[in-house]
Design a protein around this motif. Structure first.
Motif, PDB file in Angstrom:
ATOM      1  N   ASN A  48      -5.527   5.886  -4.033  1.00  0.00           N
ATOM      2  CA  ASN A  48      -6.297   6.336  -5.190  1.00  0.00           C
ATOM      3  C   ASN A  48      -7.716   5.783  -5.218  1.00  0.00           C
ATOM      4  OD1 ASN A  48      -5.757   3.713  -5.747  1.00  0.00           O
ATOM      5  ND2 ASN A  48      -4.619   4.084  -7.644  1.00  0.00           N
TER       6      ASN A  48
ATOM      7  N   LEU B 226      -6.447   1.430  -1.380  1.00  0.00           N
ATOM      8  CA  LEU B 226      -5.259   2.232  -1.665  1.00  0.00           C
ATOM      9  C   LEU B 226      -5.594   3.716  -1.647  1.00  0.00           C
ATOM     10  CD1 LEU B 226      -3.798   0.053  -4.563  1.00  0.00           C
ATOM     11  CD2 LEU B 226      -3.280  -0.078  -2.117  1.00  0.00           C
TER      12      LEU B 226
ATOM     13  N   LEU C 253      -6.516  -6.578  -8.227  1.00  0.00           N
ATOM     14  CA  LEU C 253      -6.672  -5.142  -8.044  1.00  0.00           C
ATOM     15  C   LEU C 253      -8.013  -4.735  -8.625  1.00  0.00           C
ATOM     16  CD1 LEU C 253      -5.249  -2.594  -6.984  1.00  0.00           C
ATOM     17  CD2 LEU C 253      -4.342  -2.236  -9.311  1.00  0.00           C
TER      18      LEU C 253
ATOM     19  N   GLU D 151      -8.603   2.596  -5.219  1.00  0.00           N
ATOM     20  CA  GLU D 151      -8.657   1.198  -5.669  1.00  0.00           C
ATOM     21  C   GLU D 151      -8.507   0.248  -4.462  1.00  0.00           C
ATOM     22  OE1 GLU D 151      -5.551   1.004  -8.496  1.00  0.00           O
ATOM     23  OE2 GLU D 151      -6.721   1.963 -10.097  1.00  0.00           O
TER      24      GLU D 151
ATOM     25  N   ARG E 164       0.823  -1.203   0.000  1.00  0.00           N
ATOM     26  CA  ARG E 164       0.000   0.000   0.000  1.00  0.00           C
ATOM     27  C   ARG E 164       0.867   1.267   0.000  1.00  0.00           C
ATOM     28  NH1 ARG E 164      -4.317   0.231   4.703  1.00  0.00           N
ATOM     29  NH2 ARG E 164      -2.365   0.275   5.877  1.00  0.00           N
TER      30      ARG E 164
ATOM     31  N   ASP F 213       3.698   3.108  -5.147  1.00  0.00           N
ATOM     32  CA  ASP F 213       2.814   3.594  -6.209  1.00  0.00           C
ATOM     33  C   ASP F 213       2.364   2.409  -7.035  1.00  0.00           C
ATOM     34  OD1 ASP F 213       4.721   3.124  -8.452  1.00  0.00           O
ATOM     35  OD2 ASP F 213       5.913   4.605  -7.331  1.00  0.00           O
ATOM     36  N   GLU F 214       1.436   2.662  -7.945  1.00  0.00           N
ATOM     37  CA  GLU F 214       0.789   1.539  -8.647  1.00  0.00           C
ATOM     38  C   GLU F 214       1.771   0.748  -9.485  1.00  0.00           C
ATOM     39  OE1 GLU F 214      -2.910   0.764 -11.757  1.00  0.00           O
ATOM     40  OE2 GLU F 214      -2.790   2.652 -10.658  1.00  0.00           O
ATOM     41  N   ASP F 215       2.666   1.427 -10.210  1.00  0.00           N
ATOM     42  CA  ASP F 215       3.605   0.689 -11.077  1.00  0.00           C
ATOM     43  C   ASP F 215       4.538  -0.189 -10.254  1.00  0.00           C
ATOM     44  OD1 ASP F 215       2.484   1.860 -13.279  1.00  0.00           O
ATOM     45  OD2 ASP F 215       3.933   3.519 -13.353  1.00  0.00           O
TER      46      ASP F 215
ATOM     47  N   LEU G   7      -7.035  -3.470  -3.142  1.00  0.00           N
ATOM     48  CA  LEU G   7      -6.086  -4.562  -3.366  1.00  0.00           C
ATOM     49  C   LEU G   7      -6.481  -5.754  -2.494  1.00  0.00           C
ATOM     50  CD1 LEU G   7      -3.439  -5.690  -4.548  1.00  0.00           C
ATOM     51  CD2 LEU G   7      -2.252  -4.658  -2.593  1.00  0.00           C
TER      52      LEU G   7
END
Length: 465
Positions: free
Chosen positions: A144, A142, A90, A146, A63, A66-68, A148
């Motif tokens: 943003n 997360l 995700l 989203e 968490r 970042d996403e990448d 997980l």
């Protein structure tokens, strides 16, 4: 009817040693299952707790990325982790799938809560599903928006469970098999001694109170029990000898004065004229004295027959010839009573017996049958080959029969049924038959109801030389 092998097997497993071994084996198996079950539960609980902690640490770390970098870290972790199984998914803020192996958000899974156990098919299905029924699942939101989802299982817990189950199975096998073999070995000695005791009791049951049970030098429970029984037999033999001696002495001592009394009555009877009113009284008194003397003679006869030393004079006796002699003696009496008297004897039946005593026993049975069979009836004397190398002698009549509840009592001394109390006799004829049969190890039986009586005698045949 159970076979001898089945009876021996039943007796074998009813033995005290077998029961103790069986009880110990069952207790050991149950205790082993409880112990291994507790170890399994503790181990599984520990591994599941470690899994939950690992999931929390993983999802906290992911968490923070970042996403990448998070997607790259998830991909690398799944590839590098070979001990455990990891799956992830995700989802957007509306729980629609974006990436990962978990294609559908598990129903009932709370976000930002502790990990939970869920069925595998409820989390992941298809070719990506692991071969395990349960997964530990956790979800977090997360930054943003989203969501997980991480799913995790450990092969170590499953492997430990398998090891414990295998240990339980092998422990059960290693307990049961040696227990059975040990039971067979340990039971051989007691069973052999039981057979020796059983063989020693056979003569005792046949009336030979001089026999004693074997006692070894082990001093165990069987020896103590045998010693107690032997002491009891000593007392029984002493008491029976005293009672028998008193009865024999009474019968012997009273026979002499009764004989003198009978002689005096006979002299008085001879001196009285036929028209003397006291002649009939004297005759009745003499008849009563004769009946008492007959009873005393029968009692002494039974006492004589109970001495098993008479077995030393046994010889080979042809049953056909003996039955023929009995038939010739009682055929005129049966004819006088208007009875049909038949003889059926198979040839070649030879037994070890005292010929005079066997003749006396059969004569008593035939005389008893003729006595209680009404005119026009039938009396049959027969001998045939029976089961297990024995000859079966039977005296059958068409008389009133003997009720089943009284058949055992007719062999007792002085027993007289209601139908015979008004007739002649002293109730000792069948007692003499029973004493002769007991001396010869013959088995007596009574069959038939209201349509007649069949008195049987089973005799062991002489072994062929």
């Amino acid at each position: 009817m159970a076979s001898p092998a089945a009876r021996n097997l039943s007796i074998h497993w009813r033995a005290t040693t077998s029961r103790l071994l069986l009880a110990y084996g069952v207790f050991f198996v149950i205790w082993g299952m409880v112990l291994l079950g507790y170890i399994y539960w503790e181990t599984r609980h520990y591994l599941e707790t470690r899994t939950d902690l690992q999931l929390k640490q993983q999802i906290t770390y992911l968490r923070s990325l970042d996403e990448d970098h998070m997607l790259l870290a998830l991909h690398d972790y799944v590839i590098l982790e070979r001990t455990n199984y990891n799956a992830w998914g995700l989802f957007d803020s509306h729980k629609k799938w974006l990436y990962g192996d978990v294609l559908q958000f598990p129903s009932g899974l709370a976000i930002d809560s502790d990990s939970v156990r869920m069925p595998t098919e409820q989390v992941i299905s298809g070719p990506f599903a692991p071969p395990t029924p349960m997964l530990s699942v956790i979800a977090t939101r997360l930054g943003n928006g989203e969501v997980l989802v991480l799913a995790h299982t450990t092969r170590i817990a499953a492997r430990v469970g398998g090891i414990i189950l295998h240990a339980l199975w092998w422990g059960f096998s290693f307990t049961l098999v040696p227990g059975l073999i040990g039971g067979l070995i340990l039971n051989r000695g007691p069973r052999r001694r039981i057979r020796q005791i059983e063989s020693a009791t056979q003569p005792i049951m046949r009336g030979d109170l001089r026999q004693r049970l074997p006692v070894s030098n082990r001093g165990d429970e069987l020896d103590r029990l045998a010693a107690i029984v032997n002491d009891m037999l000593d007392q029984i033999e002493r008491l029976m000898g005293e009672v028998k001696g008193v009865c024999d002495n009474i019968a012997h001592d009273l026979r002499t004065p009764l004989t003198r009394l009978r002689s005096q009555l006979y002299r008085v009877q001879q001196e009285l004229s036929e028209d003397n009113p006291h002649a009939s009284l004297i005759e009745r008194c003499a008849s009563d004295v004769d009946e008492v003397l007959a009873r005393f003679r029968a009692l002494l006869r039974i006492s004589e027959l109970e001495d098993r030393r008479r077995r030393e004079g046994f010889v080979a006796v042809d049953l056909g010839e003996t039955l023929e002699r009995v038939y010739e003696l009682y055929a005129p009496l049966a004819e006088d009573q208007q009875l049909q008297f038949d003889l059926h004897a198979e040839p070649g039946l030879v037994v070890q017996a005292d010929p005079d005593l066997l003749f006396e026993a059969l004569g008593n049975l035939v005389g008893n049958a003729i006595k209680f069979t009404p005119a026009g009836g039938t009396v049959t004397l027969s001998a045939a080959l029976g089961d297990a190398g024995r000859a079966h002698i039977e005296v059958a009549d068409s008389g009133p029969g003997i009720p089943e509840e009284l058949r055992h009592a007719v062999w007792q001394r002085f027993y007289r049924g209601d139908s015979s109390r008004d007739g002649s006799g002293h109730g000792l004829g069948l007692s003499i038959v029973a004493a002769i049969a007991k001396l010869h190890d013959f088995e007596l039986s009574i069959d038939g109801g209201g349509t007649g009586t069949r008195m049987g005698m089973d005799c062991p045949l002489q072994a062929a030389s």
